[in-house]
Design an enzyme around this catalytic site. Structure first.
Site, mmCIF file in Angstrom:
data_model
loop_
_atom_site.group_PDB
_atom_site.id
_atom_site.type_symbol
_atom_site.label_atom_id
_atom_site.label_comp_id
_atom_site.label_asym_id
_atom_site.label_seq_id
_atom_site.Cartn_x
_atom_site.Cartn_y
_atom_site.Cartn_z
ATOM 1 N NE ARG A 183 73.046 19.535 42.996
ATOM 2 C CZ ARG A 183 72.783 20.721 42.438
ATOM 3 N NH1 ARG A 183 73.568 21.194 41.491
ATOM 4 N NH2 ARG A 183 71.759 21.438 42.827
ATOM 5 C CD GLU B 269 63.376 33.209 44.462
ATOM 6 O OE1 GLU B 269 64.292 32.389 44.315
ATOM 7 O OE2 GLU B 269 63.461 34.234 45.175
HETATM 8 P P1 AMP Z 1 63.049 22.288 44.737
HETATM 9 O O1 AMP Z 1 62.292 22.163 43.449
HETATM 10 O O2 AMP Z 1 62.920 23.639 45.360
HETATM 11 O O3 AMP Z 1 62.735 21.177 45.712
HETATM 12 O O4 AMP Z 1 64.576 22.202 44.369
HETATM 13 C C1 AMP Z 1 65.154 20.981 44.205
HETATM 14 C C2 AMP Z 1 66.340 21.024 43.270
HETATM 15 O O5 AMP Z 1 67.205 22.148 43.483
HETATM 16 C C3 AMP Z 1 67.160 19.808 43.470
HETATM 17 O O6 AMP Z 1 67.357 19.226 42.204
HETATM 18 C C4 AMP Z 1 68.445 20.265 44.116
HETATM 19 O O7 AMP Z 1 69.531 19.705 43.415
HETATM 20 C C5 AMP Z 1 68.463 21.753 43.990
HETATM 21 N N1 AMP Z 1 68.641 22.490 45.264
HETATM 22 C C6 AMP Z 1 67.723 23.299 45.842
HETATM 23 N N2 AMP Z 1 68.208 23.873 46.947
HETATM 24 C C7 AMP Z 1 69.462 23.401 47.111
HETATM 25 C C8 AMP Z 1 70.504 23.626 48.080
HETATM 26 N N3 AMP Z 1 70.340 24.457 49.132
HETATM 27 N N4 AMP Z 1 71.662 22.959 47.927
HETATM 28 C C9 AMP Z 1 71.838 22.133 46.884
HETATM 29 N N5 AMP Z 1 70.920 21.894 45.939
HETATM 30 C C10 AMP Z 1 69.742 22.520 46.033
#
Ligand code: AMP
Length: 170
Positions: free
Chosen positions: A58, A95
């Site tokens: 995305r 996770e």
């Molecule tokens: P993180 O590594 O936990 O910061 O996760 C980031 C990635 O997960 C990004 O590329 C987002 O596209 C996706 N992501 C994580 N949580 C969400 C959410 N609640 N809604 C949409 N996309 C999310």
């Protein structure tokens, strides 16, 4: 314009307990999409940005538009085994287990100033890994920009010392 009104929240997607922020409803709105890019690029107006890196998948919706607006190049960071030439990769914790992202080894020249873009900053694990990857290939991280920041997950803490910008906070 209230950009938050253009973002659709989907409870329990892709699994129970996750509130998913669906930005397809923002992207299809011509004023909303333009305003998003204009507001994000304004933050970097006085910054040196040679290359904008987008994170699969995305991040690709926003990073090329940001690169165009900032007169910079665009470089994709991809899931494993998608890029055809020599790659550098980075592993990061999920996770459960680990995941890997890749970039062409020659995508960034030594000393280039790099802006990393993704749609959502959640725990910051993905963005922190991409920042390490950019530095591994010789780039300097100018900043990390997100359309949405889930502040309660404290992703910023994992990016301490870096310029972190988000347009909308939840
Ligand atoms: P993180 O590594 O936990 O910061 O996760 C980031 C990635 O997960 C990004 O590329 C987002 O596209 C996706 N992501 C994580 N949580 C969400 C959410 N609640 N809604 C949409 N996309 C999310």
């Amino acid at each position: 314009m209230q950009l938050k009104q253009l973002i659709r929240e989907i409870p329990d997607f892709p699994k129970p307990g996750i509130n998913f922020y669906d930005i397809t409803t923002l992207l299809k709105d011509k004023r909303g999409f333009a305003e998003t890019i204009e507001a994000m690029q304004a933050h970097y107006r006085n910054a040196r940005v040679d290359v904008v890196v987008g994170i699969e998948a995305r991040g690709y919706f926003f990073a090329p538009a940001m690169a165009h607006a900032l007169h910079a190049g665009f470089v994709p960071v991809r899931k494993p085994k998608k890029l055809p030439h020599t790659v550098r990769s980075v592993e990061y914790e999920l996770e459960y287990g680990t995941d890997r992202l890749e970039m062409h080894a020659d995508a960034i020249e030594a000393g280039q100033s790099v802006l990393i873009i993704d749609d959502v900053l959640a725990t910051g694990g993905t963005a922190a890994a991409v920042a390490r990857l950019v530095e591994q290939v010789g780039g300097t991280v100018a900043g990390l920009g997100f359309v949405i920041e889930l502040t309660f997950l404290k992703g910023r803490d994992r990016l301490a010392g870096r310029d972190v910008f988000s347009l909308l906070q939840y």
